[in-house]
Design an enzyme around this catalytic site. Structure first.
Site, mmCIF file in Angstrom:
data_model
loop_
_atom_site.group_PDB
_atom_site.id
_atom_site.type_symbol
_atom_site.label_atom_id
_atom_site.label_comp_id
_atom_site.label_asym_id
_atom_site.label_seq_id
_atom_site.Cartn_x
_atom_site.Cartn_y
_atom_site.Cartn_z
ATOM 1 N N LYS A 81 0.841 -1.203 0.000
ATOM 2 C CA LYS A 81 0.000 0.000 0.000
ATOM 3 C C LYS A 81 0.872 1.247 0.000
ATOM 4 O O LYS A 81 0.576 2.215 -0.707
ATOM 5 C CB LYS A 81 -0.885 0.021 1.243
ATOM 6 C CG LYS A 81 -2.118 -0.831 1.191
ATOM 7 C CD LYS A 81 -2.979 -0.433 2.396
ATOM 8 C CE LYS A 81 -4.153 -1.327 2.621
ATOM 9 N NZ LYS A 81 -4.854 -0.950 3.873
ATOM 10 N N GLY A 125 -2.376 -9.339 -2.289
ATOM 11 C CA GLY A 125 -3.698 -9.757 -1.800
ATOM 12 C C GLY A 125 -4.496 -10.550 -2.830
ATOM 13 O O GLY A 125 -4.026 -11.539 -3.397
ATOM 14 N N ASP A 154 -5.435 -9.700 -5.807
ATOM 15 C CA ASP A 154 -5.256 -9.279 -7.204
ATOM 16 C C ASP A 154 -5.314 -10.440 -8.211
ATOM 17 O O ASP A 154 -5.923 -10.296 -9.280
ATOM 18 C CB ASP A 154 -3.950 -8.496 -7.373
ATOM 19 C CG ASP A 154 -4.071 -7.067 -6.859
ATOM 20 O OD1 ASP A 154 -5.209 -6.583 -6.734
ATOM 21 O OD2 ASP A 154 -3.038 -6.438 -6.587
ATOM 22 N N HIS A 192 -9.356 0.949 -7.050
ATOM 23 C CA HIS A 192 -10.143 1.570 -5.976
ATOM 24 C C HIS A 192 -9.290 2.577 -5.207
ATOM 25 O O HIS A 192 -9.746 3.646 -4.860
ATOM 26 C CB HIS A 192 -10.674 0.473 -5.048
ATOM 27 C CG HIS A 192 -9.635 -0.505 -4.585
ATOM 28 N ND1 HIS A 192 -8.737 -1.110 -5.449
ATOM 29 C CD2 HIS A 192 -9.297 -0.955 -3.349
ATOM 30 C CE1 HIS A 192 -7.942 -1.906 -4.771
ATOM 31 N NE2 HIS A 192 -8.242 -1.828 -3.500
ATOM 32 N N ASP A 232 -8.708 1.981 4.553
ATOM 33 C CA ASP A 232 -9.179 0.642 4.852
ATOM 34 C C ASP A 232 -9.805 0.165 3.561
ATOM 35 O O ASP A 232 -10.602 0.875 2.936
ATOM 36 C CB ASP A 232 -10.190 0.608 6.000
ATOM 37 C CG ASP A 232 -10.310 -0.822 6.528
ATOM 38 O OD1 ASP A 232 -9.268 -1.464 6.757
ATOM 39 O OD2 ASP A 232 -11.434 -1.317 6.694
#
Ligand code: ITT
Length: 200
Positions: free
Chosen positions: A13, A155, A157, A182, A70
């Site tokens: 991230k 994750g 993906d 997103h 989040d």
């Protein structure tokens, strides 16, 4: 230059957000750079609550502006699960492969047209001086595949096929994921706030 903390322990991230926020005249630092390694509690029932919790917890500890997100995957056939439990869906410390496999098994009898899903991301920008938390949101629609495809990203993906492209997020190089994700959509809105923010 104003320093803003990125309140996440997820290095993927940090990389994505840093790339997405390039050009904003703010210096972003990670929790690792701040020497903060403790877990941040995510006790909220929604993405909004957890993003707010992460940003305000870290912002209060350091007395600095803080950005948190989040995010997670909502699968329609599972009534929105794993949702806020996306990171913990296959138990604490599970690998991305275990997450994806658990999801594939949960959907093994679900036909193609009912495998719709979306990634959602809520970003919270907390200002400790005003105690205000600005929230924005982004989402991308897709479908859960029947096997893992691609090696980019993190994750879920490899099992998330983007409707517009027919390819999984993991089959897209970072620049391409970063132009539709997103997180990109939420960051675009945070960028607008940051560019007009009355930094003091
Ligand atoms: P922090 O709480 O420290 O930010 P985290 O990984 O626990 O890191 P979240 O609580 O927001 O982050 O959990 C989101 C999970 O949803 C994440 O671990 C992934 O499994 C999944 N996820 C979120 N965004 C994703 C993306 O862009 N691609 C793939 N999976 C994603």
């Amino acid at each position: 230059m104003t320093e803003i903390i990125l309140a996440t322990h997820n290095e993927h991230k940090v990389e994505e957000i840093n790339a997405l926020l390039e050009g904003v005249p703010v210096h972003f630092v990670s929790l690792k750079e701040k020497g903060y390694f403790e877990e941040i509690l995510e006790t909220g029932a929604t993405f909004d609550e957890n993003a707010r919790l992460k940003a305000s917890t870290i912002g209060a500890i350091f007395g600095q502006m803080t950005l948190a997100d989040d995010s997670g995957l909502e699968v329609d056939a599972l009534h929105g699960a794993p949702g806020v439990f996306s990171a913990r869906y296959a138990g604490a410390g599970a690998t991305p492969e275990q997450l994806c496999q658990k999801l594939l098994i949960a959907l093994k009898d679900v036909p193609y047209e009912l495998r719709t899903a979306r990634f959602r991301c809520v970003m919270a920008l907390f200002d400790p001086q005003t105690q205000v938390c600005h929230l924005v949101e982004g989402a991308v629609e897709g479908r859960i595949t029947d096997s893992m495809r691609g090696h980019h990203g993190f994750g879920y993906d490899p099992v998330f096929e983007v409707i517009e492209t027919g390819r999984t997020m993991a089959e897209m190089p970072p620049y391409e994921k970063n132009s539709i994700s997103h997180r990109f959509r939420a960051v675009e809105k945070i960028k607008e706030r940051l560019l007009e923010y009355p930094f003091y």
